[in-house]
Design a protein around this motif. Sequence first.
Motif, PDB file in Angstrom:
ATOM      1  N   UNK A  11      46.770  50.469  29.866  1.00  0.00           N
ATOM      2  CA  UNK A  11      46.690  49.137  30.475  1.00  0.00           C
ATOM      3  C   UNK A  11      48.002  48.386  30.285  1.00  0.00           C
ATOM      4  N   UNK A  12      48.576  48.462  29.102  1.00  0.00           N
ATOM      5  CA  UNK A  12      49.842  47.773  28.841  1.00  0.00           C
ATOM      6  C   UNK A  12      50.989  48.370  29.648  1.00  0.00           C
ATOM      7  N   UNK A  58      45.014  47.985  41.608  1.00  0.00           N
ATOM      8  CA  UNK A  58      43.637  48.466  41.804  1.00  0.00           C
ATOM      9  C   UNK A  58      43.261  49.477  40.727  1.00  0.00           C
ATOM     10  N   UNK A  59      44.211  50.302  40.294  1.00  0.00           N
ATOM     11  CA  UNK A  59      43.927  51.233  39.195  1.00  0.00           C
ATOM     12  C   UNK A  59      43.629  50.475  37.906  1.00  0.00           C
ATOM     13  N   UNK A  60      44.350  49.392  37.670  1.00  0.00           N
ATOM     14  CA  UNK A  60      44.100  48.571  36.492  1.00  0.00           C
ATOM     15  C   UNK A  60      42.707  47.941  36.554  1.00  0.00           C
ATOM     16  N   UNK A  61      42.337  47.421  37.706  1.00  0.00           N
ATOM     17  CA  UNK A  61      41.006  46.818  37.855  1.00  0.00           C
ATOM     18  C   UNK A  61      39.908  47.870  37.728  1.00  0.00           C
ATOM     19  N   UNK A  62      40.142  49.050  38.260  1.00  0.00           N
ATOM     20  CA  UNK A  62      39.144  50.110  38.116  1.00  0.00           C
ATOM     21  C   UNK A  62      39.004  50.572  36.669  1.00  0.00           C
ATOM     22  N   UNK A  68      33.972  48.721  31.318  1.00  0.00           N
ATOM     23  CA  UNK A  68      33.216  47.489  31.106  1.00  0.00           C
ATOM     24  C   UNK A  68      33.872  46.571  30.084  1.00  0.00           C
ATOM     25  N   UNK A  69      35.162  46.424  30.209  1.00  0.00           N
ATOM     26  CA  UNK A  69      35.895  45.579  29.284  1.00  0.00           C
ATOM     27  C   UNK A  69      35.600  44.108  29.556  1.00  0.00           C
ATOM     28  N   UNK A  78      40.244  38.031  33.151  1.00  0.00           N
ATOM     29  CA  UNK A  78      39.920  39.286  33.824  1.00  0.00           C
ATOM     30  C   UNK A  78      39.224  39.039  35.156  1.00  0.00           C
ATOM     31  N   UNK A  79      38.441  37.981  35.234  1.00  0.00           N
ATOM     32  CA  UNK A  79      37.833  37.636  36.519  1.00  0.00           C
ATOM     33  C   UNK A  79      38.892  37.149  37.500  1.00  0.00           C
ATOM     34  N   UNK A  80      39.892  36.451  36.995  1.00  0.00           N
ATOM     35  CA  UNK A  80      41.022  36.052  37.842  1.00  0.00           C
ATOM     36  C   UNK A  80      41.797  37.292  38.274  1.00  0.00           C
ATOM     37  N   UNK A  81      41.831  38.316  37.424  1.00  0.00           N
ATOM     38  CA  UNK A  81      42.460  39.582  37.768  1.00  0.00           C
ATOM     39  C   UNK A  81      41.751  40.219  38.962  1.00  0.00           C
ATOM     40  N   UNK A  82      40.437  40.164  38.975  1.00  0.00           N
ATOM     41  CA  UNK A  82      39.677  40.703  40.109  1.00  0.00           C
ATOM     42  C   UNK A  82      39.942  39.880  41.367  1.00  0.00           C
ATOM     43  N   UNK A  83      40.029  38.550  41.224  1.00  0.00           N
ATOM     44  CA  UNK A  83      40.333  37.700  42.376  1.00  0.00           C
ATOM     45  C   UNK A  83      41.718  38.029  42.923  1.00  0.00           C
TER      46      UNK A  83
END
Length: 158
Positions: A11-12, A58-62, A68-69, A78-83
Motif C-alpha cells: 500500500x505504501x 483502483x488496485x489500491x482500492x481493491x 476489509x481495512x 478511506x471513504x474519500x479514497x473510494x470517492x
Amino acid sequence: MDFFILYWILVLVITAGLVSASVFCIVALTDLEADLVNPIDLARRLNPLFSTDVSFHSALCLLFLYFLVFICIGNYLNYINIINYYKNIYLYMYMLFTGQNKIFAADIFKLLPVYKRRYAIKIAFYIVTFFLYLYWFIYYLVNTHASPALKTMKIPVY
C-alpha cells in the motif's frame, strides 16, 4: 513474517508511486508553462500516465476492499479514497466516450490551469493518505509485534 506487513508495504509503495507520478505531471506542466518543453513531447509523456494512475489507484482500492481495512481502520479518509476512485473512473470513462482520452498538443495551453489544479489536488490527497497509511502501518506493527511491556509503557510527562 506476517502477511499484513507485506500488505501495508505494498500500500505504501503504490501510494508513493501515485505521489511521484502526480509530481512528475505537475513538473512537466510547469515546464510547458515556462516554455522549456515542446507541447507534443509533453502530450506524449503525459498520455500514458493517466491510465496508469487510474489503474494503480483502483488496485489500491481493491486491496482495501479485499482485506476489509475500512472496517478495521474506521477512518473517513478511506471513504474519500473510494470517492476519488469513482471520480477517476468517471473522468476516464467520460474522456474515453467523448474521444478526449488524450491530451492534445493543440489545446493544452487553454486547459493548462485545469490540469495543474487537478494534479495539485491529487498530490495533496496522496501525500495525506501516504502519511496516514504509514501511521496505520506503524500502529499495526506496534500492536501486533511489540512486547507487552512496550505496549503498556507510560511516557513520562515533564
